[in-house]
Design a protein around this motif. Sequence first.
Motif, PDB file in Angstrom:
ATOM      1  N   TRP A 150      -4.645   2.689  -7.176  1.00 17.61           N
ATOM      2  CA  TRP A 150      -6.576   2.561  -7.120  1.00 17.61           C
ATOM      3  C   TRP A 150      -7.589   2.773  -6.482  1.00 17.61           C
ATOM      4  N   TRP A 151      -6.825   1.211  -6.055  1.00 17.36           N
ATOM      5  CA  TRP A 151      -8.327   0.516  -5.099  1.00 17.36           C
ATOM      6  C   TRP A 151      -8.201   1.269  -3.827  1.00 17.36           C
ATOM      7  N   ASP A 152      -6.634   1.413  -2.960  1.00 17.83           N
ATOM      8  CA  ASP A 152      -7.288   2.475  -2.140  1.00 17.83           C
ATOM      9  C   ASP A 152      -7.695   3.403  -1.440  1.00 17.83           C
ATOM     10  N   HIS A 153      -8.922   3.187  -0.348  1.00 13.38           N
ATOM     11  CA  HIS A 153      -9.951   3.338  -0.037  1.00 13.38           C
ATOM     12  C   HIS A 153      -8.943   5.067   0.703  1.00 13.38           C
ATOM     13  N   ASP A 154      -7.964   5.107   0.773  1.00  9.89           N
ATOM     14  CA  ASP A 154      -7.181   6.023   2.068  1.00  9.89           C
ATOM     15  C   ASP A 154      -6.650   6.488   0.739  1.00  9.89           C
ATOM     16  N   SER A 198       0.874  -1.186   0.397  1.00  7.50           N
ATOM     17  CA  SER A 198      -0.042   0.188  -0.282  1.00  7.50           C
ATOM     18  C   SER A 198       0.943   1.129  -0.314  1.00  7.50           C
TER      19      SER A 198
END
Length: 273
Positions: free
Chosen positions: A183-187, A157
Amino acid sequence: MSQLTSIERLSLNQITTNQWSLQEAVEGCVRAELPWIALWRHKIAEIGLKESKRIIQNSGIQISSICRGGMFPQSTPKLRQEALDDNKRAVDEAAELGAEVLVLVCGPAAGKDIAEGRKMVEEGIQHLVPYAEERGVKLGIEPLHPMYAAERSVIVSLGEAVTLAQKFQPNQVGVVVDVFHVWWDHDLYNQIERAKGRILGFHVSDWIVPTPDMLMGRGMMGDGVIELRRIREAVEKTGYKGPIEVEIFNQEIWDTPGDEVLALMKERYLEHV
């Protein structure tokens, strides 16, 4: 959102035209009037460092990065030392070619202990930093998508990469933001902001749906679901104004004539990034 209006920051990551040799890739960039290229070490090795340097210098093209160093976790002290020695060679290559950034793909755990693998990564970077700093090369930690944790990197991450980079000086260690991996990281946008002053590279491609292959399934920009422009603008807000590399692993693209790939790459870069 602001649209890019020129290709002055566009860089061909050499793996996107994997069918080309280093010389062919450089000649292709000259024909396409691309100002930047990112080199892979196996392509450098095919013709040697001296010849690679000659080709780059004669072309007038700048190097955005060298890929790759890393792979620090190993099962024995001897293998860990060999990995560190190889990283030093990678630094030497980057310095000789005039590349400011060596991209680190940090490596998977040596066994089932992923925490120990992450410790080995930190220790490996710690050993490498003085050597790289002496030679004017910055180390860019590239976090990889979590699906690569068992094979390519335990750093999965952007937040993890930033925390690791912050253990060192900004002129020594930073991060590489590759949209395919983060791109997928909520943060994500908070972590991009945390990375201010440490972003050493920005890579673009796209995430195809359905995903055709774990390694070879990256798409050309605009063919997938990634918010490319939003991520690019967030990266720029941190102050990063450097090269934007197009890095695509995709057999269909590799089977396409390189000049056609570069023409499409330029078009999609302006349209979607």
